[in-house]
Design a protein around this motif. Sequence first.
Motif, PDB file in Angstrom:
ATOM      1  N   TYR A 101      -9.501 -12.360 -31.963  1.00  0.00           N
ATOM      2  CA  TYR A 101      -8.834 -13.431 -32.708  1.00  0.00           C
ATOM      3  C   TYR A 101      -9.375 -14.801 -32.300  1.00  0.00           C
ATOM      4  CZ  TYR A 101      -5.204 -16.618 -34.349  1.00  0.00           C
ATOM      5  OH  TYR A 101      -4.537 -17.662 -34.956  1.00  0.00           O
ATOM      6  N   LYS A 102      -9.519 -15.020 -31.016  1.00  0.00           N
ATOM      7  CA  LYS A 102      -9.992 -16.319 -30.526  1.00  0.00           C
ATOM      8  C   LYS A 102     -11.395 -16.628 -31.059  1.00  0.00           C
ATOM      9  CE  LYS A 102      -7.383 -16.528 -26.165  1.00  0.00           C
ATOM     10  NZ  LYS A 102      -7.494 -16.459 -24.696  1.00  0.00           N
ATOM     11  N   LYS A 153     -11.081 -17.280 -34.889  1.00  0.00           N
ATOM     12  CA  LYS A 153      -9.907 -18.057 -35.287  1.00  0.00           C
ATOM     13  C   LYS A 153     -10.207 -19.042 -36.407  1.00  0.00           C
ATOM     14  CE  LYS A 153      -6.232 -20.959 -33.334  1.00  0.00           C
ATOM     15  NZ  LYS A 153      -5.711 -21.612 -32.111  1.00  0.00           N
ATOM     16  N   TRP A 210      -0.059 -16.549 -27.562  1.00  0.00           N
ATOM     17  CA  TRP A 210       0.489 -16.210 -28.875  1.00  0.00           C
ATOM     18  C   TRP A 210       1.779 -16.952 -29.190  1.00  0.00           C
ATOM     19  CZ3 TRP A 210      -2.185 -14.083 -32.591  1.00  0.00           C
ATOM     20  CH2 TRP A 210      -3.314 -13.339 -32.260  1.00  0.00           C
ATOM     21  N   ASP A 231       2.279 -19.904 -29.853  1.00  0.00           N
ATOM     22  CA  ASP A 231       2.091 -20.833 -30.977  1.00  0.00           C
ATOM     23  C   ASP A 231       1.135 -20.300 -32.039  1.00  0.00           C
ATOM     24  OD1 ASP A 231       3.752 -22.894 -29.919  1.00  0.00           O
ATOM     25  OD2 ASP A 231       2.165 -23.375 -28.492  1.00  0.00           O
ATOM     26  N   ASN A 232       0.758 -19.035 -31.934  1.00  0.00           N
ATOM     27  CA  ASN A 232      -0.238 -18.512 -32.873  1.00  0.00           C
ATOM     28  C   ASN A 232       0.239 -17.367 -33.754  1.00  0.00           C
ATOM     29  OD1 ASN A 232      -2.951 -19.932 -32.504  1.00  0.00           O
ATOM     30  ND2 ASN A 232      -2.370 -19.530 -30.381  1.00  0.00           N
ATOM     31  N   LYS A 250       3.801 -20.246 -36.932  1.00  0.00           N
ATOM     32  CA  LYS A 250       3.041 -21.216 -37.733  1.00  0.00           C
ATOM     33  C   LYS A 250       3.782 -21.547 -39.029  1.00  0.00           C
ATOM     34  CE  LYS A 250      -1.626 -20.428 -36.011  1.00  0.00           C
ATOM     35  NZ  LYS A 250      -3.012 -20.137 -36.385  1.00  0.00           N
TER      36      LYS A 250
END
Length: 417
Positions: free
Chosen positions: A44-45, A48, A130, A132-133, A138
Motif C-alpha cells: 500500500y505504501k 499509495k 492505518w 488515518d488511512n 478518510k
Amino acid sequence: MYWKEAYKTRTKDSYSGYATIYNNEPRLNFEELLEHMEDFTEVYKKCKNDHPAIREAKCLDAQFPQIMLGIMPNDLFCGRADIFPLGMNAQYINSEWGFAMNFDWFDEKIADESITKEERGRLKALREFWEDNTSTKKFLSEMNPTDKVYMVTGGVTDGNVLDLANYPHAAAALQRVAGIFLDYHKLLDYGLSGLYHLTEEKQKEHPENDSNFYEGMRMALKTIMKTLEWYAGQAAGLYRTETDEQRKEDLKEMERICRKLITEKPGSFREAIQLVIIYSLIDGTREWGRMDDYLALYYTEDIKKGILDEEEAIRLLTSFWQLMIVKEQVTDDRVIIGGLGRKHPKEADELAMVIMEVSRRVRDIVPQLTLRMYKGMNPKLYEKAMDCIGEGTTYPMLYQDENVIPGVMKVFGISYE
C-alpha cells in the motif's frame, strides 16, 4: 476467523449434526498473519499515490491466496476465505469497506502479555499507520461536521454526535458498499482469459480512456487466476492422500476445473458454478444475481448430454449453498429466480425448480432466495414456492413484477426495458 461481525450468533457447536462444515481455525498462525499484514502495508505504501485502479489491484493481489481457507471434507467447490484484521475489498465486512482495519483486534493483541515486545512493537506500528488511512476514516475526514450527527453507531438515534476522537474506526456503521449484482452472463460467456483479452480490445477501441483502468482490470483477473492455481494444488494434495473413491473423484474434478478456468471459459454446470464462486469471493460482491438465468443453459445442456441429473445438480448446489452459509454474511447472499426479462426463461424455470428444492433441503437463512412472479409465469414455480414456504423454509420470498417494476421505473427514472 479474525473479524466477528456484530450480528454473528451461529457457532460450530450450534451447527453440530449439520452437513455444513465451518473453518473455525485460521490457516495462518499469528507470526504468519503479522508478516502478511506488514507485507500488505508495504504494498500500500509503495503504491499509495498510484492511480486508484492500480493501487487497488496491487493491494488485492497482496491478499490472495493468503486469505483463502482450505478445502473442507465435503466441499465440491473451492472458495472459502478468512477475514483478516487488516485488508481491502469493496465490502470487507458489513460495516467496513475499501481499506479496513479491526482496531479492536489490534488493541486486544497489543495488550496480550503472551506476545513478545518485538511483536507488540510491530503491531503498534501497523495500527499507527492505518489510523488515518482506512477508507472509513478518510471518508469521515471529508464529511461536513454537521452531518456527523447521522453517523452514530447503529443508525440515526437521538442526535448524539459520535465521539470521533476516541472512536475513529467505529463511526461508519451505515456506510458500506452493498447490493452489487455482477453481470454473470458476461463472466461465464467470456471466462477469465476472455475478459482479459476483452480489456485489451476495449483499450484499443477507446484510446481516450485512462489506460490505468484497463491495466487494473487485467491485474485483478491475474489475481483470480493465481488463486485458482493455488486451489488446484490444494485439491491435488488432498487427492493423493484420500482413500474414499467418490471423494477422490470429486477432488480430481476440482483440480481439473480450477486449472481449466485459468485459460478457458466454463463449459459445464459444475465449471460455471466454480467460476461464479471464486470470482465473487475475490471481487467482494455478496449477491448472486439471477442465478436460474445465467446457469440455465449449462444445466439443461448437461441434462441433455447425460453429464448431469437433477440429484447431482442438487448435490452441487447444496455445496454452493454451504459455502455461502460459512461466510456468515447473513444480511446478504441474495439469489434471485424467476421474473420478466430473463434471457432463457424456459430453461431458467427448470433450474429455478431445482434451486427451490435445494433451499428446501438445506433449510438455512442464506441464501436469501427470492422468486420474482409475473402474469403468465409457469404455475409450477408458484406451487413449488408454496410447498417450500408451507414447510417453514422461509424461502423463497415472493415479489410481483407487475408491482415492483413500475416502482423502480419511477424511482430511478428508467424505461420499462
